[in-house]
Design an enzyme around this catalytic site. Structure first.
Site, PDB file in Angstrom:
ATOM      1  N   LYS A 113       0.641   8.715   4.128  1.00 39.35           N
ATOM      2  CA  LYS A 113       0.321   8.380   2.660  1.00 39.35           C
ATOM      3  C   LYS A 113       0.606   7.325   1.978  1.00 39.35           C
ATOM      4  CE  LYS A 113       3.668  11.644   1.788  1.00 39.35           C
ATOM      5  NZ  LYS A 113       4.209  12.209   3.270  1.00 39.35           N
ATOM      6  N   ARG A 164       7.143  17.631  -3.625  1.00 42.60           N
ATOM      7  CA  ARG A 164       7.354  18.251  -2.304  1.00 42.60           C
ATOM      8  C   ARG A 164       7.816  19.725  -2.279  1.00 42.60           C
ATOM      9  NH1 ARG A 164       8.116  13.048   0.391  1.00 42.60           N
ATOM     10  NH2 ARG A 164       8.724  13.241   2.505  1.00 42.60           N
ATOM     11  N   ARG A 218       6.950   3.948  14.346  1.00 45.47           N
ATOM     12  CA  ARG A 218       6.990   3.311  12.692  1.00 45.47           C
ATOM     13  C   ARG A 218       8.496   2.537  12.684  1.00 45.47           C
ATOM     14  NH1 ARG A 218       6.690   7.097   7.291  1.00 45.47           N
ATOM     15  NH2 ARG A 218       8.599   7.813   7.768  1.00 45.47           N
ATOM     16  N   ARG A 223      13.689   3.720  10.722  1.00 46.44           N
ATOM     17  CA  ARG A 223      14.335   4.523   9.936  1.00 46.44           C
ATOM     18  C   ARG A 223      15.078   5.577  10.584  1.00 46.44           C
ATOM     19  NH1 ARG A 223      10.257   6.586   5.267  1.00 46.44           N
ATOM     20  NH2 ARG A 223      11.278   8.614   5.727  1.00 46.44           N
ATOM     21  N   ARG A 258      11.974  17.661  10.032  1.00 47.05           N
ATOM     22  CA  ARG A 258      11.475  17.465   8.762  1.00 47.05           C
ATOM     23  C   ARG A 258       9.926  17.913   8.707  1.00 47.05           C
ATOM     24  NH1 ARG A 258      11.055  10.952   9.583  1.00 47.05           N
ATOM     25  NH2 ARG A 258       9.846  10.977   7.564  1.00 47.05           N
TER      26      ARG A 258
END
Ligand code: ADP
Ligand code: ZN
Length: 210
Positions: free
Chosen positions: A13, A88, A123, A156, A167
């Protein structure tokens, strides 16, 4: 033009939001980035949000709706915006409708769970400016250093494997119903997020025009 980008964590996104921001000249509003900035600054709502974020759980609707409402009232958002990571939950989508915000298009970035898991493990993010990288598909020019601002890149906390699984569960249970919500409003366009960023960019730009 007001656009929503919908998709699981790690679906891309943020990257697509940047592409659209350049194409349309309207700002990207990322509730995740705003919340991380609030945590870093130690504001009242940052302190409230931190535990949920570290655990990979959603921050309460009250907090995110409040942040979003303030943000879209700012001058640069008056000609349109791209929402990355909001709404969300169904109550968040209803809050947008109740604020009288007209959404033109909802682009769903669809990516399989297995792919998401491997993407998130690679990531790296800059906690200073919010830029994101991937060790394989979007490596920074210098390993561990942000191309944009020169600060250190980190993993993260919520990208750790156990947290990623929860998640994804939250996404399927709580966020995915929005696919139906916006499909009923006739606003949904689904784009299959491929491994090629350039290819996905083209698909998203085509979805914008179509
Ligand atoms: P990702 O899309 O990779 O999960 P984000 O940067 O969008 O990451 O969000 C990071 C975290 O911030 C989420 O896991 C959640 O705790 C919180 N968050 C962001 N946006 C929202 C939202 N709209 N509602 C509730 N929590 C949110
Ligand atoms: Zn940076």
């Amino acid at each position: 033009m007001n656009i929503i980008l919908l998709g699981a964590p790690g679906a891309g996104k943020g990257t697509q939001a940047e592409v659209m921001c350049k194409e349309l000249g309207i700002p990207t509003i990322s509730t995740g980035n705003m919340l991380r900035a609030a945590v870093k600054a130690g504001t009242e709502y940052g302190l409230k949000a931190k535990a949920a974020m570290d655990a990979g759980a959603l921050v309460s609707d009250d907090i995110v709706i409040g942040i979003l409402k303030d943000r879209i009232a700012e001058p640069d958002a008056q000609n349109g915006f791209i929402l990355d990571g909001f709404p969300r939950t169904v109550p968040q989508a209803e809050a947008l409708d109740n604020m009288g915000v007209q959404i033109d298009k909802v682009i769903e970035l669809a990516v399989e769970d297995e792919k998401i898991k491997s993407r998130l493990s690679g990531r790296r993010v800059c906690l200073d400016c919010g830029a994101t990288y991937h060790v394989v598909t979007k490596a920074p020019k210098v390993e561990g250093v942000c191309d944009v601002c020169g600060k250190e890149l980190v993993i993260r906390k919520d990208d750790e494997p156990a947290t990623v699984i929860s998640r994804l569960e939250t996404y399927h249970k709580t966020t995915a119903p929005l696919v139906d919500y916006y499909s009923k409003q006739g606003k949904l366009v689904t784009v299959h997020g491929t491994d090629s960023v350039a290819e996905t960019n083209d698909l998203v730009l085509a979805a914008l025009k179509g």
